[in-house]
Design a protein around this motif. Structure first.
Motif, short mmCIF file in Angstrom:
data_model
loop_
_atom_site.label_atom_id
_atom_site.label_comp_id
_atom_site.label_asym_id
_atom_site.label_seq_id
_atom_site.Cartn_x
_atom_site.Cartn_y
_atom_site.Cartn_z
N GLY A 156 0.79 -1.23 0.00
CA GLY A 156 0.00 0.00 0.00
C GLY A 156 0.82 1.28 0.00
O GLY A 156 0.26 2.37 0.14
N ALA A 164 -0.83 5.83 -0.53
CA ALA A 164 -0.76 7.07 0.24
C ALA A 164 -0.47 8.30 -0.62
O ALA A 164 -0.83 9.41 -0.25
N LEU A 219 -8.87 2.88 1.13
CA LEU A 219 -8.90 4.07 1.99
C LEU A 219 -10.33 4.49 2.31
O LEU A 219 -10.61 4.94 3.43
N MET A 232 0.08 2.75 3.95
CA MET A 232 -0.94 3.09 2.96
C MET A 232 -1.68 4.38 3.26
O MET A 232 -2.30 4.96 2.37
N PHE A 233 -1.63 4.84 4.51
CA PHE A 233 -2.42 6.03 4.84
C PHE A 233 -1.71 7.32 4.45
O PHE A 233 -0.57 7.55 4.85
N PRO A 234 -2.40 8.18 3.70
CA PRO A 234 -1.81 9.47 3.37
C PRO A 234 -1.86 10.40 4.60
O PRO A 234 -2.55 10.12 5.57
N ASP A 288 -3.34 13.14 5.09
CA ASP A 288 -4.65 13.71 5.47
C ASP A 288 -5.55 12.69 6.16
O ASP A 288 -6.51 13.06 6.81
N PHE A 289 -5.23 11.39 6.06
CA PHE A 289 -6.02 10.41 6.79
C PHE A 289 -5.96 10.71 8.29
O PHE A 289 -6.98 10.69 8.98
N LYS A 324 -12.47 14.57 12.68
CA LYS A 324 -13.71 13.85 12.98
C LYS A 324 -13.91 13.69 14.48
O LYS A 324 -14.97 13.22 14.90
#
Lengths: 596, 429, 126
Positions: free
Chosen positions: A565, A569, A583, C43-45, C47-48, C55
């Motif tokens: 992954g 990102a 995502l 995998m998380f950008p 902005d995640f 939130k």
């Protein structure tokens, strides 16, 4: 590439309207004593997308599984969330229920409310219940966004190309053929056998090196499924798992090609070659390496040890030449690095040779100059013992105090700062200096650069993980056998080559290689062709830019993608995702969890 | 005996340490069915109880558990734990193994691994998984990541109070359970019975196992494990944090006086690894390794050894003549240095680890399969320059330490070739 | 519940089984903790994480596999990305201690609890 890779079914979303069934397990009180499972089921029954929510004493029991199967049949449930114990225990159980009921097994989400809720929040029933509700709701959000997944299959050549025809290569080919696979050995030398052809009497069997090679060669020649090409010069290797192409030149100059589903790198080693003047090597007479000594000893007349007519009455073995080198003490190799590794087999080889000298020529005086004696193998300690008993004189030095050899016409003078006599500098005279040289990998820079094969700091080929995947290279479908990976003796090379063949046989067990579906997938409508993602990918060839109908697009080779992954990102438009772990799913889960 | 459980498989693997697990997986992944028999209540062998492993220092559990899970979920592998192989007969091309499932005193099919029985049980025993350093209940799941997650009851310690039976939500407790015979038919046998360490009682000079702060390397592994008995490194006699720790190398190898003249191959490396881990958890402790030769011969091992030296672990070339203790149970090590000075000296430490060697885990000749052993009880191969797994018994192959000491990477590699030989043999039947 | 929620990102390979080990040992921690699992948090950008704070998530602990990570180069990429998230958090005035990148193994029970208790302190002052 595309005709080689097929998916069993399309990746399209289920077209049906999603109907989620939620199942909360009591685990016989393990969950329900802490978490109010009825409240969890009631809260989930009202949640958007959910058509039924139930709680039951043991969801994993056959009655529990039947509840789900019945809902699939009677209520049209087509996605499930089970809130129970850890997925490590029963996720596969519930996927099986879906599969048996005709629903894609990946449309299931397993929520852990035992190991990660009821068992750790014993004092907070309300908190644990609220948490279970949130986790189950997040599970619903996730499963609503899941796609049906199917194994990706790559058509594979049912053939193994073995590069190198030494003992490891021959063993790998024999093992692969034993399993029914075709094997092709490509050996650059005119005959099979590799380095063994040069060696004399060898431990552990006492056979001559060529005899050991001949035993394996006889088996290879008798095996119909093995094709041997000697004098084969590899020119170009390309392709990927299941579909490699090895182009090589015949001794007569003709180009030939082998197509193979897997490649075994059995490219072997070279003896460390001492640089000019290293302990007098190449400058003074009668300074030889251990392999040279073994070959010369074969030619020595019976009754006396003589080299080129000159009688040898005393010899000094110097260990760790080209091994266990230390920066600042030793001269670096051509690439600027010293050989800081232990070559593993030389201590045993040297003492085995000393035993032979003492057996044949008991009058020869032997000095053994070492740092640590590493006779680790089952019988190897006996060689050490025998040498001591037979009067071999051991001298031990520290790494910083290297022995110094000065030579003249009468022979050699070796100065050793011997720790066994408390650091005294001893001088000894010897007619012959035998340098116990280590191993270095063969030059395979051409294949390494074409296939981008990883090497470790010691320049040998680098396995993925020494314990989990010890003979696999990071390149799927390429395995390493024998001393191409690290110095080892013949029995060890047998084990390594047999295992390399086993991994090839596992890979090629079926005509199509099934691959995990959890790989990166590009949404061609969203992809803008910006080109950011390939730079993030650590797996060569797994993610590349391509052009389709005049539009630049990212393209994944699912045979090479590992599904980490890293590419996901950086995509500005969220066009690339790992199948099963998108995502959007995680955003929705976090929103469900965060909601008050 | 019509209700005897019968299993048919292509191959029978005896032992489920890392070699047995890997051999089973490498066969099953090629399409063969495999039955594994393991005498312990969990698969995983010795490796699952280790802390971290050399030379990569990855957590042993993190490497072993995925292998264990793959085996237990594999559609072609049947695993019998807490079971013994009593005899194996060869008839024509078929091996028939008589196996006994030992009673766990629970209904294995119904148990949901909730540990309520364990919580309810009032009787504590020394925990052999923790090398006796911790306690467990008379009915308990053997350890955190055991597979299967099933409790075992030890009836010799049970007081028949019935607390476990009352606590069990599934009514699983079966006090009257009997050993159950199982018959396994297979075409090939892989022996992967592993090792035991040389006993602490082997050497009078090293205290015969009677000195509380002279411990085995397996106990040291548990002290260092992130989920060990104390959660930190403490010495057994008084719970003190040790400030000075010593390793005595070759304490059970290269020693004819105890019948183990061979090198056990792993002790240098595990001692160096433990020393590195100790210096991580006890940064101010002095750590000394008394050794004859450091045998760091595997890939990346010499560099690992060099790192340990750079970290300040002191390596002393010395013979250890004797280990005794003072009035406070501090071990006293009598050494004869090989460098510097020759006069024997006595050095006091807080904790001493005896680097024990490896002995065969099982006398496999009891199965009468035609397998030959070497002088030390390890399996002798027919020709190790031709194959690393073929024994003198037709259809019988050997994987891992059953053939002689070797470390984890070597055992994993070895197991694959044993699987391959077995596969070729089965195919040609 | 008085505490704000803590999101714990775990890996299939090591920290998720590590969280299970805490449960198997019946060790306790507060129920405002929500564990999600991924192949790899790489995998998380950026902005995640920022969106999660928006939130209403109080704190985020990324429990990676560190050097046990089965994916090549993933841990290095992840740590660089997290460094950029810290910069963006600073720009938005979000306290740095509300995000933590750590490594948890399959049996790192004590370390798991320590990370949670530290994050509890961080979110208590949000």
């Amino acid at each position: 590439m595309e005709d080689k890779i097929k998916e069993e079914a399309s990746r399209d979303n289920y077209r049906q309207e999603p109907k989620v069934g939620v199942y909360v397990c009591h685990c016989g009180g393990n969950i329900s004593d802490i978490i109010d499972v009825k409240a969890v089921a009631a809260a989930l029954a009202k949640y958007p997308g959910v058509v039924v929510a139930r709680e039951y004493a043991f969801m994993c029991s056959s009655n529990g599984q039947d509840l789900i199967a019945d809902d699939i049949k009677n209520l049209g449930v087509n996605r499930t969330v089970v809130a129970a114990c850890s997925p490590s225990l029963h996720e596969l159980t519930f996927r099986g229920v879906l599969q048996r009921a005709g629903v894609n097994p990946y449309l299931h989400e397993h929520i852990n409310i035992r190991e990660q809720a009821s068992w750790v929040h014993k004092a907070d029933h309300a908190g644990a219940t609220a948490k279970a509700i949130k986790l189950a709701q997040a599970g619903v959000e996730k499963v609503l966004r899941k796609d049906a997944l199917n194994a990706i299959r790559v058509a594979a050549e049912q053939r193994v190309a073995v590069i190198g025809g030494g003992v490891a290569g021959m063993r790998a080919a024999l093992s692969a053929a034993g399993k029914g696979l075709e094997a092709v050995i490509l050996e650059k030398a005119p005959r099979l056998g590799g380095k063994l052809l040069e060696l004399g009497k060898m431990y552990p069997s006492g056979e001559e090196g060529p005899a050991v090679a001949a035993k394996l060669e006889a088996l290879v020649r008798a095996e119909k499924k093995i094709t041997v090409h000697t004098g084969a010069g590899i020119e170009f290797v390309s392709g990927f798992v299941g579909n490699f192409v090895v182009n090589f030149k015949n001794p007569d100059g003709r180009m030939e090609q082998v197509k193979a589903g897997a490649i075994v790198m059995a490219t072997g080693y070279e003896h460390y070659k001492p640089h000019n003047g290293e302990f007098g090597y190449g400058e003074a007479a009668n300074v030889v390496t251990l392999p040279e000594f073994l070959a010369l000893m074969k030619k020595s007349p019976a009754g006396r040890l003589a080299l080129a007519g000159q009688e040898i009455k005393s010899l000094a073995l110097i260990h760790c030449v080209g091994s266990r080198q230390v920066e600042g003490v030793h001269k670096p190799q051509a690439d600027g690095k010293v050989n800081d590794y232990c070559s593993r087999v030389c201590c045993s080889s040297a003492l085995y040779a000393a035993n032979q000298v003492k057996e044949k020529y008991p009058g020869v005086r032997i000095y053994d100059i070492y740092r640590d004696i590493r006779t680790y193998g089952m019988q190897h300690e006996e060689y050490y013992d025998k040498a001591s008993k037979d009067g071999v004189l051991f001298l031990r030095h520290n790494e910083a105090d290297q022995p110094v050899v000065t030579s003249d016409r009468t022979g050699h003078l070796v100065k050793v700062k011997d720790v066994l006599t408390w650091g005294e500098e001893l001088e000894l005279k010897a007619d012959l200096i035998v340098l116990v040289t280590g191993m270095m990998p063969s030059d395979i820079s051409l294949i390494r650069s074409q296939m981008k094969l990883p090497a470790s700091a010691d320049r040998f080929l680098q396995e993925v993980h020494p314990k989990l995947r010890p003979v696999e290279l990071a390149n799927s479908g390429i395995f390493v056998a024998g001393t191409a990976q690290y110095p080892m003796d013949v029995p060890e090379a047998m084990a390594s080559a047999g295992t390399a063949a086993a991994k090839a046989a596992i890979l090629l067990a079926e005509p199509d290689i099934p691959l995990e579906p959890f790989v990166a997938v590009v949404d061609e409508h969203k992809c803008t062709g910006c080109g950011l993602c390939p730079a993030e990918c650590s797996y060569d060839g797994a993610l590349m830019m391509t052009e389709k109908n005049g539009k630049k697009l990212a393209q994944v080779n699912p045979a090479l993608c590992k599904g980490c992954g890293a590419c996901v990102a950086v995509c500005p438009t969220r066009a690339i995702n790992v199948a099963g772990w998108t995502l959007d799913q995680f955003d929705a889960m976090v929103a469900a969890i965060a909601k008050e | 005996m019509s209700d005897i459980e019968r299993i048919e498989a292509d191959a029978l693997v005896v032992g489920s340490g890392i070699a047995g697990l890997q051999a089973a997986l490498d066969l099953a992944d090629q399409g063969y069915s495999v039955a594994i028999v393991e005498k312990a209540p969990s698969i995983g062998g010795k490796m699952i109880s280790l802390s971290k492993v050399f030379p990569t220092l990855d957590c042993a559990s993190c490497i072993t558990t995925p292998r264990m899970a793959s085996v237990s979920h594999h559609p072609r592998i049947t695993t019998l734990t807490y079971s013994t192989v009593d005899a194996i007969k060869r008839e024509g091309k078929t091996f028939t193994a008589a196996v006994t499932r030992k009673p766990r005193y629970i209904d294995e099919k119904e148990c949901i691994s909730c540990k309520r029985c364990e919580e309810a049980c009032p009787v504590f025993l020394p925990d052999e998984y923790e090398q006796g350093l911790g306690a467990k209940k008379t009915i308990s799941i053997p350890f955190t990541n055991a597979i299967p997650q099933l409790p075992v009851m030890h009836p010799e310690h049970c007081i028949r109070c019935g607390a476990c039976a009352r606590a069990c939500p599934k009514d699983c407790i079966e006090f009257l359970q009997e050993p159950a015979p199982v018959e396994i038919k297979a075409k090939a046998v892989i022996l992967a019975t592993g090792y035991e360490t040389t006993p602490m009682t082997a050497k009078k000079q090293y205290g015969l196992g009677n000195l509380p702060n002279v411990i085995s390397p397996m106990a040291a592994e548990r002290l260092l494990a992130p989920h060990g008995p104390y959660g930190r490194v403490l010495r057994p006699s008084d719970g003190k944090v040790p400030g000075s720790i010593a390793y005595v190398q070759c304490a059970g190898s290269r020693d004819k006086s105890i019948g183990v003249p061979y090198c056990s191959r792993v002790c240098c490396m595990y001692a160096i690894k433990q020393a590195i881990l100790l210096s991580g958890s006890l940064p101010i402790a002095d750590i000394t390794i008394y050794y004859m030769d450091i045998r760091a011969f595997g890939k990346g091992y010499e560099q690992f050894y060099n790192n340990a030296r750079a970290m300040g672990i002191s390596f002393v070339k010395a013979k250890v003549a004797r280990v005794t203790e003072d009035a406070e149970h501090n071990p006293v090590v009598r050494i004869e240095r090989q460098e510097g000075t020759s006069a024997p000296e006595e050095v006091k430490h807080d904790l001493v680890v005896l680097s024990q060697g490896l002995l065969p885990g099982c006398d496999v000749t009891k199965f009468s399969l035609g397998v030959e052993l070497n002088d030390f009880g390890f399996v002798q191969l027919s020709d190790e320059t031709i194959s690393s797994a073929v024994t003198a018994g037709a259809g019988v192959f050997a994987a891992g330490v059953v053939k002689g000491p070797r470390d984890i990477p070597d055992s994993v590699v070895d197991a694959g070739s044993a699987a391959m030989e077995a596969a070729a043999y089965i195919r040609k039947l | 519940m008085t505490h704000r929620k803590i999101l714990i990102i775990t890996t299939n390979h090591s920290s998720y089984p590590g969280a299970d080990a805490v449960g198997q040992a019946r060790m306790g921690y507060d129920a405002n903790t929500y564990i999600i699992r991924v192949p790899d948090p790489v995998m998380f950008p950026e902005d995640f994480y920022l969106n999660a704070f928006d939130k209403g998530i109080g704190g985020i602990i990324i429990m990676s596999s560190g050097s046990d990570c089965p994916y090549e180069g993933a841990y290095e990429r992840l740590s660089k990305r997290v460094a950029r998230v810290y910069e963006q958090m600073k720009a938005k005035g979000i306290a740095a201690n509300r995000l933590k990148l750590t490594t948890i193994c399959t049996v790192c029970r004590a370390a798991f609890l320590k990370e949670i208790s530290e994050m509890q302190k961080a979110v208590a002052s949000v």
